[in-house]
Design a protein around this motif. Structure first.
Motif, PDB file in Angstrom:
ATOM      1  N   ILE A  66       1.100  -1.228   0.237  1.00  0.00           N
ATOM      2  CA  ILE A  66       0.302  -0.186   0.341  1.00  0.00           C
ATOM      3  C   ILE A  66       1.147   1.081   0.640  1.00  0.00           C
ATOM      4  CG2 ILE A  66      -2.075   1.191   1.407  1.00  0.00           C
ATOM      5  CD1 ILE A  66      -2.785  -0.998   2.678  1.00  0.00           C
ATOM      6  N   TYR A  67       0.717   1.878  -0.957  1.00  0.00           N
ATOM      7  CA  TYR A  67       1.639   3.070  -0.763  1.00  0.00           C
ATOM      8  C   TYR A  67       1.017   4.942  -1.172  1.00  0.00           C
ATOM      9  CZ  TYR A  67       3.946   0.387  -4.138  1.00  0.00           C
ATOM     10  OH  TYR A  67       5.380  -0.493  -4.146  1.00  0.00           O
ATOM     11  N   GLY A  68       1.516   4.761  -0.129  1.00  0.00           N
ATOM     12  CA  GLY A  68       0.718   6.754   0.786  1.00  0.00           C
ATOM     13  C   GLY A  68       1.344   6.344   2.006  1.00  0.00           C
ATOM     14  N   GLY A  69       0.878   7.804   2.981  1.00  0.00           N
ATOM     15  CA  GLY A  69       0.861   7.955   3.447  1.00  0.00           C
ATOM     16  C   GLY A  69      -0.100   9.464   4.372  1.00  0.00           C
ATOM     17  N   GLY A  70      -0.256   9.340   5.587  1.00  0.00           N
ATOM     18  CA  GLY A  70      -1.504   9.761   6.164  1.00  0.00           C
ATOM     19  C   GLY A  70      -2.291   9.676   7.588  1.00  0.00           C
ATOM     20  N   VAL A  71      -2.849   9.942   8.007  1.00  0.00           N
ATOM     21  CA  VAL A  71      -3.595   9.579   9.336  1.00  0.00           C
ATOM     22  C   VAL A  71      -4.018   8.757   9.178  1.00  0.00           C
ATOM     23  CG1 VAL A  71      -4.371  12.153   9.283  1.00  0.00           C
ATOM     24  CG2 VAL A  71      -5.581  10.389   8.350  1.00  0.00           C
ATOM     25  N   GLU A  72      -4.034   7.527   9.180  1.00  0.00           N
ATOM     26  CA  GLU A  72      -4.362   6.132   8.955  1.00  0.00           C
ATOM     27  C   GLU A  72      -3.197   5.541   9.342  1.00  0.00           C
ATOM     28  OE1 GLU A  72      -8.386   4.875   9.001  1.00  0.00           O
ATOM     29  OE2 GLU A  72      -7.811   6.805   9.817  1.00  0.00           O
ATOM     30  N   LYS A  73      -2.088   5.880   8.971  1.00  0.00           N
ATOM     31  CA  LYS A  73      -1.182   4.737   9.105  1.00  0.00           C
ATOM     32  C   LYS A  73      -0.833   4.579  10.438  1.00  0.00           C
ATOM     33  CE  LYS A  73       4.038   4.954   8.350  1.00  0.00           C
ATOM     34  NZ  LYS A  73       4.800   5.303   7.213  1.00  0.00           N
ATOM     35  N   PRO A  74      -0.922   5.098  11.783  1.00  0.00           N
ATOM     36  CA  PRO A  74      -0.809   4.068  12.849  1.00  0.00           C
ATOM     37  C   PRO A  74      -2.014   3.138  12.831  1.00  0.00           C
ATOM     38  CG  PRO A  74      -0.534   6.197  13.164  1.00  0.00           C
ATOM     39  CD  PRO A  74      -1.381   6.407  12.405  1.00  0.00           C
ATOM     40  N   GLY A  75      -2.693   2.952  12.447  1.00  0.00           N
ATOM     41  CA  GLY A  75      -3.944   2.675  12.825  1.00  0.00           C
ATOM     42  C   GLY A  75      -3.874   1.622  12.278  1.00  0.00           C
ATOM     43  N   LEU A  76      -3.575   1.912  10.753  1.00  0.00           N
ATOM     44  CA  LEU A  76      -3.449   0.695   9.920  1.00  0.00           C
ATOM     45  C   LEU A  76      -2.254  -0.288   9.983  1.00  0.00           C
ATOM     46  CD1 LEU A  76      -3.823   2.098   6.233  1.00  0.00           C
ATOM     47  CD2 LEU A  76      -5.394   0.537   8.160  1.00  0.00           C
ATOM     48  N   ARG A  77      -1.350   0.227  10.347  1.00  0.00           N
ATOM     49  CA  ARG A  77      -0.018  -0.369  11.121  1.00  0.00           C
ATOM     50  C   ARG A  77      -0.691  -2.001  12.359  1.00  0.00           C
ATOM     51  NH1 ARG A  77       4.822  -0.451   9.805  1.00  0.00           N
ATOM     52  NH2 ARG A  77       4.925   1.864   8.755  1.00  0.00           N
ATOM     53  N   GLU A  78      -1.466  -0.572  13.622  1.00  0.00           N
ATOM     54  CA  GLU A  78      -1.594  -2.071  14.709  1.00  0.00           C
ATOM     55  C   GLU A  78      -2.541  -2.857  13.898  1.00  0.00           C
ATOM     56  OE1 GLU A  78      -4.710  -3.775  16.973  1.00  0.00           O
ATOM     57  OE2 GLU A  78      -4.967  -1.988  15.125  1.00  0.00           O
ATOM     58  N   LEU A  79      -3.632  -2.605  13.029  1.00  0.00           N
ATOM     59  CA  LEU A  79      -4.577  -3.781  11.877  1.00  0.00           C
ATOM     60  C   LEU A  79      -3.026  -4.663  12.210  1.00  0.00           C
ATOM     61  CD1 LEU A  79      -6.952  -5.078  11.801  1.00  0.00           C
ATOM     62  CD2 LEU A  79      -6.754  -2.998   9.857  1.00  0.00           C
ATOM     63  N   ILE A  80      -2.278  -4.380  11.374  1.00  0.00           N
ATOM     64  CA  ILE A  80      -1.607  -5.526  10.039  1.00  0.00           C
ATOM     65  C   ILE A  80      -1.034  -6.189  11.481  1.00  0.00           C
ATOM     66  CG2 ILE A  80       0.355  -5.802   9.178  1.00  0.00           C
ATOM     67  CD1 ILE A  80       0.107  -2.695   7.682  1.00  0.00           C
ATOM     68  N   GLY A  81      -0.478  -6.159  12.229  1.00  0.00           N
ATOM     69  CA  GLY A  81       0.362  -6.704  13.708  1.00  0.00           C
ATOM     70  C   GLY A  81      -1.110  -7.469  14.186  1.00  0.00           C
ATOM     71  N   ARG A  82      -2.248  -7.051  14.682  1.00  0.00           N
ATOM     72  CA  ARG A  82      -3.096  -7.651  15.025  1.00  0.00           C
ATOM     73  C   ARG A  82      -3.592  -8.746  14.540  1.00  0.00           C
ATOM     74  NH1 ARG A  82      -8.196  -5.795  15.624  1.00  0.00           N
ATOM     75  NH2 ARG A  82      -7.276  -3.730  15.153  1.00  0.00           N
ATOM     76  N   LEU A  83      -3.705  -8.761  12.685  1.00  0.00           N
ATOM     77  CA  LEU A  83      -4.254 -10.131  12.206  1.00  0.00           C
ATOM     78  C   LEU A  83      -2.537 -10.779  11.381  1.00  0.00           C
ATOM     79  CD1 LEU A  83      -6.550  -7.989   9.736  1.00  0.00           C
ATOM     80  CD2 LEU A  83      -6.695  -9.869  11.657  1.00  0.00           C
ATOM     81  N   GLY A  84      -1.786 -10.785  12.156  1.00  0.00           N
ATOM     82  CA  GLY A  84      -1.034 -11.352  11.837  1.00  0.00           C
ATOM     83  C   GLY A  84      -0.347 -11.364  10.900  1.00  0.00           C
TER      84      GLY A  84
END
Length: 440
Positions: free
Chosen positions: A249-267
């Motif tokens: 996923i290319y791009g930056g923005g305010v959702e980055k921390p939440g998306l990173r947490e979701l990626i970790g939570r889903l393994g």
């Protein structure tokens, strides 16, 4: 700009008025793409209300001069953000358009001075607030064309009211989707030509993707509207069946921390990668095999066309407004119900598990994306602008804007009739010239 003649109607002078040409965004890219294409036949300039950097990040080529009206570079001695006029709110920019707080009596004066001295044939506003500014402080002579890069239906009710009041005084309004054009045609805009012309996307000039890389790609600002959380959940289903595939996923923005947490939570930390903003993006598309768009809303869908031009089939949510007008399901991609992660995952797997289908759709995507080539889009604008300029006359233009001024003040049939009677009475008492001056 040069007054050299060309063609049966002559060489037109065309001005794009843009909020700021010094950042990165879809409106900036499409404005420069169109300006550069039209500059092959006409004298074209881009006027940026604000200058925020020394150099634009997406510079137009040498055929298109770029100028600015207000210097907002704090490090420069020419910085005008502290000007007393800049502390006073604008009278002309649409009050309910997003950047309103940046506009002021200083921008009113600079835009007004520019419009008063320009000898251009066409002025093109590139956002609602600038379109309303053009009709509230109209230049004498040029055709006034407004562009809508978002959509009427997603504007706030207050902004919609402002547009209904102002837009009858435009000569033409261009939307990027036919659905949005239909919404504007439902309004009472007498004498205003409403057309849909999509954004242009240049050929990247690269070898297309070969479909062998096991990558799904997505690109855009990390904002809630893009629903990358939905895409990540959909890809979790893909990984269950095809753990050899990856998502970038290319791009930056305010959702980055939440998306990173979701990626970790889903393994999914070995399968989903947040790549950050990349420019130019075109070489990245060619590294993938499928593009994904999970947005809840897309005014057009620049990334869809960019991916198609690189030879990628696109799986997208069937959200308003753009994807359904770009993608032919089963031919160059797939459309899935808006907000349905399971459907998105299933559509991705259908292409991942069928190499022949994926390759065939990629070839079709590249071919069908040619309809967005700048030459084709420029041709459509050229025909439209030529017709508008050819049939323009000072009397017709003034009368149309006077009528638009009357229309824009009221919406009920009874009130419209009363307003028209008042206008006719004013003309009878004071003459047409005075009426046109009053309307302007």
């Amino acid at each position: 700009m040069s007054a050299e003649k060309r063609g049966p109607w002559g060489r037109m002078r065309i001005t794009f008025l843009i909020n700021s040409a010094y950042g990165i965004g879809g409106t900036i890219r499409t404005t420069f793409n169109l300006a550069e294409q039209l500059a092959q036949q006409h004298d074209v300039e881009v006027v940026s209300v604000f200058r925020t950097r020394d150099k634009p990040l997406l510079a137009p080529d040498g055929k298109v001069p770029l100028s600015y009206l207000v210097d907002m570079r704090k490090q420069e001695s020419t910085f005008e953000g502290d000007d007393p006029e800049h502390k006073q709110p604008s009278r002309y920019f649409a009050r309910h358009d997003g950047p309103y707080e940046r506009y002021s009596r200083l921008t009113d004066r600079r835009i007004g001075d520019f419009l008063a001295r320009t000898e251009t044939d066409v002025v093109i506003g590139t956002r609602p607030g600038l379109n309303t500014h053009l009709v509230r402080q109209p230049p004498r002579g040029p055709v006034l064309l407004g562009q809508e890069h978002l959509t009427y239906s997603t504007h706030s009710p207050r902004l919609q009211r402002e547009l209904r009041a102002a837009y009858p005084r435009l000569d033409a309004l261009i939307t990027v989707t036919e659905k949005d054009a239909r919404d504007y045609r439902k309004l009472w805009l007498p004498g205003v030509r409403v057309e849909s012309v999509p954004n242009s996307v240049p050929d990247p000039g690269l070898e297309p993707a070969d479909g062998r890389g096991k990558w799904v790609l997505a690109a855009g600002r990390l904002t809630p509207m893009k629903r990358y959380d939905l895409l990540i959940r959909a890809f979790a289903r893909v990984v269950e069946e095809r753990p050899d595939w990856r998502l970038r996923i290319y791009g930056g923005g305010v959702e980055k921390p939440g998306l990173r947490e979701l990626i970790g939570r889903l393994g999914l930390y070995n399968h989903v990668f947040l790549m950050g903003a990349v420019s130019p993006i075109e070489p990245e598309w060619t590294k993938g095999s499928i593009a994904a768009v999970s947005s809840s809303f897309e005014p057009f869908g620049m990334t869809i066309v960019e991916a198609m031009r690189a030879g990628l089939p696109v799986v997208a949510t069937d959200c308003p407004h753009g994807p359904g007008e770009i993608i032919a399901p089963g031919v160059d991609g797939q459309l899935v119900p808006n907000g349905n992660a399971d459907a998105m995952g299933a559509a991705l797997l259908s292409l991942i598990n069928d190499d022949d289908k994926r390759a065939e759709m990629g070839r079709a995507a590249k071919e069908r994306a040619r309809r967005y080539d700048p030459a084709r889009i420029g041709e459509r604008y050229d025909r439209l602008l030529t017709e508008l300029v050819t049939h323009r006359s000072p009397l017709r233009s003034g009368a149309h804007r006077a009528r638009g001024s009357l229309v824009g003040r009221t919406y009920s049939v009874r009130n419209v009739a009363g307003t028209v009677r008042q206008g006719v009475g004013y003309v009878q008492r004071h003459g047409l010239r005075a009426a046109l001056r009053r309307a302007a």
